[in-house]
Design an enzyme around this catalytic site. Sequence first.
Site, PDB file in Angstrom:
ATOM      1  N   LYS A  21       9.082  57.287  31.517  1.00 56.67           N
ATOM      2  CA  LYS A  21       8.136  58.231  32.109  1.00 56.67           C
ATOM      3  C   LYS A  21       7.918  57.902  33.595  1.00 56.67           C
ATOM      4  O   LYS A  21       8.332  56.830  34.070  1.00 56.67           O
ATOM      5  CB  LYS A  21       6.819  58.173  31.324  1.00 56.67           C
ATOM      6  N   TYR A  39       7.295  68.730  24.449  1.00 58.21           N
ATOM      7  CA  TYR A  39       6.005  68.373  23.839  1.00 58.21           C
ATOM      8  C   TYR A  39       5.404  69.557  23.076  1.00 58.21           C
ATOM      9  O   TYR A  39       4.172  69.686  23.013  1.00 58.21           O
ATOM     10  CB  TYR A  39       5.042  67.853  24.907  1.00 58.21           C
ATOM     11  N   PHE A  82      -5.306  66.634  25.641  1.00 56.80           N
ATOM     12  CA  PHE A  82      -4.574  65.838  26.623  1.00 56.80           C
ATOM     13  C   PHE A  82      -3.285  66.512  27.090  1.00 56.80           C
ATOM     14  O   PHE A  82      -2.532  65.924  27.874  1.00 56.80           O
ATOM     15  CB  PHE A  82      -4.285  64.426  26.079  1.00 56.80           C
ATOM     16  N   ARG A  85      11.222  52.981  18.402  1.00 57.67           N
ATOM     17  CA  ARG A  85       9.756  53.112  18.277  1.00 57.67           C
ATOM     18  C   ARG A  85       9.122  51.718  18.113  1.00 57.67           C
ATOM     19  O   ARG A  85       8.031  51.457  18.616  1.00 57.67           O
ATOM     20  CB  ARG A  85       9.395  53.999  17.082  1.00 57.67           C
ATOM     21  N   THR A  96       1.274  53.979  20.584  1.00 56.69           N
ATOM     22  CA  THR A  96       0.964  54.855  21.718  1.00 56.69           C
ATOM     23  C   THR A  96      -0.010  54.226  22.717  1.00 56.69           C
ATOM     24  O   THR A  96       0.180  54.340  23.932  1.00 56.69           O
ATOM     25  CB  THR A  96       0.361  56.182  21.185  1.00 56.69           C
ATOM     26  N   ARG A 105       5.395  48.700  25.597  1.00 57.02           N
ATOM     27  CA  ARG A 105       4.044  49.136  25.962  1.00 57.02           C
ATOM     28  C   ARG A 105       3.064  47.951  25.932  1.00 57.02           C
ATOM     29  O   ARG A 105       2.170  47.846  26.766  1.00 57.02           O
ATOM     30  CB  ARG A 105       3.588  50.251  25.024  1.00 57.02           C
ATOM     31  N   ASN A 119       2.062  55.247  29.221  1.00 52.45           N
ATOM     32  CA  ASN A 119       2.625  54.196  28.366  1.00 52.45           C
ATOM     33  C   ASN A 119       4.132  54.024  28.513  1.00 52.45           C
ATOM     34  O   ASN A 119       4.811  53.595  27.584  1.00 52.45           O
ATOM     35  CB  ASN A 119       2.231  54.458  26.904  1.00 52.45           C
ATOM     36  N   HIS A 161       8.952  57.256  26.139  1.00 51.45           N
ATOM     37  CA  HIS A 161       8.925  58.148  24.976  1.00 51.45           C
ATOM     38  C   HIS A 161      10.111  57.793  24.094  1.00 51.45           C
ATOM     39  O   HIS A 161      11.184  57.462  24.604  1.00 51.45           O
ATOM     40  CB  HIS A 161       9.072  59.609  25.428  1.00 51.45           C
ATOM     41  N   GLU A 188      15.250  67.117  20.813  1.00 46.75           N
ATOM     42  CA  GLU A 188      14.964  66.576  22.147  1.00 46.75           C
ATOM     43  C   GLU A 188      16.248  66.265  22.920  1.00 46.75           C
ATOM     44  O   GLU A 188      16.304  66.457  24.137  1.00 46.75           O
ATOM     45  CB  GLU A 188      14.094  65.316  22.017  1.00 46.75           C
TER      46      GLU A 188
END
Length: 141
Positions: free
Chosen positions: A11, A51, A59, A87, A93, A104, A118, A121, A132
């Site tokens: 990100k 998203y 948010f 993950r 998250t 993270r 964070n 993704h 995606e």
Amino acid sequence: MSTEKTLILVKPDGVRRGLVGEVISRIETKGYAIDALRMLQADEALLAQHYAEHVGKPFYDPLVEFMMSGPIVAIVASGNRVIEGFRSLAGVTDPTVAAPGTIRGDLARDQGTKVIQNLVHGSDSPESAAREIQIFFPSNK
Ligand code: IDP
Ligand code: MG
């Protein structure tokens, strides 16, 4: 059975902080392969697709603004159980409670912003990954 693939994003906070190499290093040292990689500036239409499940949430607007605040790096990684595996590498998250040892947990914290920043993704299911990957790498099958 073909090798599983996942879509990973570094990100804008990760790119700004110079953590692209660190994220790639964690993917590679875990043993997953990098199949595709590109840097891009996301726009609203692309983020609405990516998203889609979050459209309308409180948010969502801050999330889109944050995700457009600078370039991002999109990565396709592959390997058996890579969706679950990345993950796990990323951590939960909320970076405040993400386990130490995770991306993270080690590298992010609460910044007091409306959206949680964070760093990364990762797709959460085979269906999300396929969807995606097509968004960020339209020519990849
Ligand atoms: P994930 O990235 O861990 O899969 P999702 O629930 O899919 O988390 O949410 C997408 C992104 O939206 C998160 O990574 C985070 O940046 C942001 N986000 C999720 N939930 C919240 C929230 O409750 N407040 C603020 N931002 C959030
Ligand atoms: Mg998610």
